[in-house]
Write a protein that holds these residues in place. Structure first.
Motif, PDB file in Angstrom:
ATOM      1  N   PHE A  27      15.588  -8.803   4.846  1.00 51.85           N
ATOM      2  CA  PHE A  27      15.071  -8.939   6.209  1.00 51.85           C
ATOM      3  C   PHE A  27      14.565 -10.357   6.439  1.00 51.85           C
ATOM      4  N   GLY A  28      14.174 -10.625   7.672  1.00 55.64           N
ATOM      5  CA  GLY A  28      13.694 -11.964   8.019  1.00 55.64           C
ATOM      6  C   GLY A  28      14.851 -12.888   8.349  1.00 55.64           C
ATOM      7  N   LYS A  37       6.946  -6.494   3.994  1.00 52.43           N
ATOM      8  CA  LYS A  37       6.368  -7.722   4.537  1.00 52.43           C
ATOM      9  C   LYS A  37       6.903  -7.989   5.940  1.00 52.43           C
ATOM     10  N   ALA A  38       8.195  -7.779   6.126  1.00 50.40           N
ATOM     11  CA  ALA A  38       8.810  -8.008   7.437  1.00 50.40           C
ATOM     12  C   ALA A  38       8.216  -7.061   8.485  1.00 50.40           C
ATOM     13  N   LEU A  39       8.001  -5.805   8.096  1.00 48.62           N
ATOM     14  CA  LEU A  39       7.414  -4.837   9.035  1.00 48.62           C
ATOM     15  C   LEU A  39       5.984  -5.220   9.383  1.00 48.62           C
ATOM     16  N   ARG A  40       5.208  -5.578   8.378  1.00 46.60           N
ATOM     17  CA  ARG A  40       3.812  -5.976   8.623  1.00 46.60           C
ATOM     18  C   ARG A  40       3.766  -7.163   9.567  1.00 46.60           C
ATOM     19  N   ARG A  41       4.636  -8.129   9.348  1.00 45.44           N
ATOM     20  CA  ARG A  41       4.680  -9.320  10.188  1.00 45.44           C
ATOM     21  C   ARG A  41       5.116  -8.952  11.603  1.00 45.44           C
ATOM     22  N   HIS A  42       6.162  -8.156  11.688  1.00 46.19           N
ATOM     23  CA  HIS A  42       6.730  -7.781  12.981  1.00 46.19           C
ATOM     24  C   HIS A  42       5.711  -7.026  13.839  1.00 46.19           C
ATOM     25  N   LEU A  43       4.931  -6.162  13.196  1.00 45.82           N
ATOM     26  CA  LEU A  43       3.956  -5.354  13.935  1.00 45.82           C
ATOM     27  C   LEU A  43       2.577  -6.015  13.988  1.00 45.82           C
ATOM     28  N   VAL A  56       2.805   0.084   2.551  1.00 49.24           N
ATOM     29  CA  VAL A  56       2.494  -0.104   1.137  1.00 49.24           C
ATOM     30  C   VAL A  56       3.768  -0.066   0.308  1.00 49.24           C
ATOM     31  N   GLU A  57       3.934  -1.054  -0.550  1.00 50.56           N
ATOM     32  CA  GLU A  57       5.083  -1.030  -1.452  1.00 50.56           C
ATOM     33  C   GLU A  57       4.741  -0.146  -2.645  1.00 50.56           C
ATOM     34  N   VAL A  58       5.674   0.701  -3.010  1.00 51.10           N
ATOM     35  CA  VAL A  58       5.462   1.615  -4.136  1.00 51.10           C
ATOM     36  C   VAL A  58       6.618   1.473  -5.129  1.00 51.10           C
ATOM     37  N   LYS A  59       6.448   2.087  -6.284  1.00 52.06           N
ATOM     38  CA  LYS A  59       7.508   2.054  -7.295  1.00 52.06           C
ATOM     39  C   LYS A  59       8.703   2.885  -6.841  1.00 52.06           C
ATOM     40  N   CYS A  60       9.749   2.843  -7.627  1.00 51.81           N
ATOM     41  CA  CYS A  60      10.979   3.578  -7.326  1.00 51.81           C
ATOM     42  C   CYS A  60      10.675   5.036  -6.985  1.00 51.81           C
ATOM     43  N   ASP A  90      12.353  -3.219  15.341  1.00 48.02           N
ATOM     44  CA  ASP A  90      11.786  -2.313  16.353  1.00 48.02           C
ATOM     45  C   ASP A  90      12.294  -0.898  16.108  1.00 48.02           C
ATOM     46  N   GLU A  91      13.596  -0.799  15.849  1.00 43.68           N
ATOM     47  CA  GLU A  91      14.184   0.525  15.603  1.00 43.68           C
ATOM     48  C   GLU A  91      13.656   1.131  14.308  1.00 43.68           C
ATOM     49  N   VAL A  92      13.527   0.291  13.281  1.00 46.46           N
ATOM     50  CA  VAL A  92      13.005   0.785  11.999  1.00 46.46           C
ATOM     51  C   VAL A  92      11.578   1.289  12.195  1.00 46.46           C
ATOM     52  N   ALA A  93      10.749   0.496  12.882  1.00 41.13           N
ATOM     53  CA  ALA A  93       9.354   0.874  13.097  1.00 41.13           C
ATOM     54  C   ALA A  93       9.273   2.199  13.854  1.00 41.13           C
ATOM     55  N   ALA A  94      10.104   2.350  14.870  1.00 40.17           N
ATOM     56  CA  ALA A  94      10.089   3.595  15.651  1.00 40.17           C
ATOM     57  C   ALA A  94      10.539   4.768  14.775  1.00 40.17           C
ATOM     58  N   ALA A  95      11.587   4.556  13.980  1.00 42.35           N
ATOM     59  CA  ALA A  95      12.127   5.635  13.161  1.00 42.35           C
ATOM     60  C   ALA A  95      11.129   6.114  12.110  1.00 42.35           C
ATOM     61  N   VAL A  96      10.394   5.186  11.515  1.00 45.05           N
ATOM     62  CA  VAL A  96       9.472   5.582  10.447  1.00 45.05           C
ATOM     63  C   VAL A  96       8.073   5.907  10.974  1.00 45.05           C
ATOM     64  N   GLY A  97       7.920   5.904  12.291  1.00 45.86           N
ATOM     65  CA  GLY A  97       6.628   6.293  12.884  1.00 45.86           C
ATOM     66  C   GLY A  97       5.615   5.180  12.930  1.00 45.86           C
TER      67      GLY A  97
END
Ligand code: FES
Length: 113
Positions: A27-28, A37-43, A56-60, A90-97
C-alpha cells in the motif's frame, strides 16, 4: 495498581503482519507501506489507545492467502477479510468496519464521556 484503562477506540481491527510482509507492504504511493500503517494514516488515527479506533498488527492468523492481507474486525469476528495489495483504502476501511463515520467523535469514536 490500576486494573482497567480507558481507551478511545470505538473498534479494533487486527491485521496480519506476516501477510503484510509477504506482499511487501502493498500500500501507499510506492506500494511498500504495510496495510495497518496505511489505514491508520488514511483515517488519521492517533497512536495507541488515544486513537478513535485501533488498528493492530498481529502474528499469522493461519489463513496465509497467496496475495492478500488477512484483516479481522474484533466486533465482527465471524467474517475475516482478505485485502488485496493496492486496494482502495476507503473501500477497505468500509469493508472492515473502519469507515470514517464510524471512527468520528459523533459516532462514538471520540474521547469517553
Ligand atoms: S501470513 Fe497472514 S494469515 Fe498467515
Amino acid at each position: 495498581m490500576k486494573t482497567e484503562l480507558r481507551s478511545n477506540w470505538s473498534n479494533a481491527v487486527l491485521v496480519c503482519a506476516k501477510c503484510s510482509k509477504r506482499v511487501d507492504g502493498g500500500f501507499g504511493d510506492k506500494g511498500r507501506t504495510p496495510l495497518a500503517k496505511a489505514l491508520r494514516r488514511h483515517l488519521k488515527l492517533r497512536k495507541g489507545r488515544k486513537g478513535a479506533a485501533g488498528v493492530v498488527e498481529v502474528k499469522c492468523l493461519g489463513v496465509c492467502p497467496r496475495d492478500a492481507v488477512v484483516v479481522v474486525n474484533g466486533a465482527e469476528s465471524r467474517t475475516w477479510h482478505l485485502v488485496r495489495p493496492a486496494s482502495d483504502l476507503d473501500e477497505v476501511a468500509a469493508a472492515v468496519g473502519l469507515s470514517e463515520d464510524r471512527t468520528s467523535p459523533e459516532r462514538g469514536g471520540g474521547p469517553p464521556a
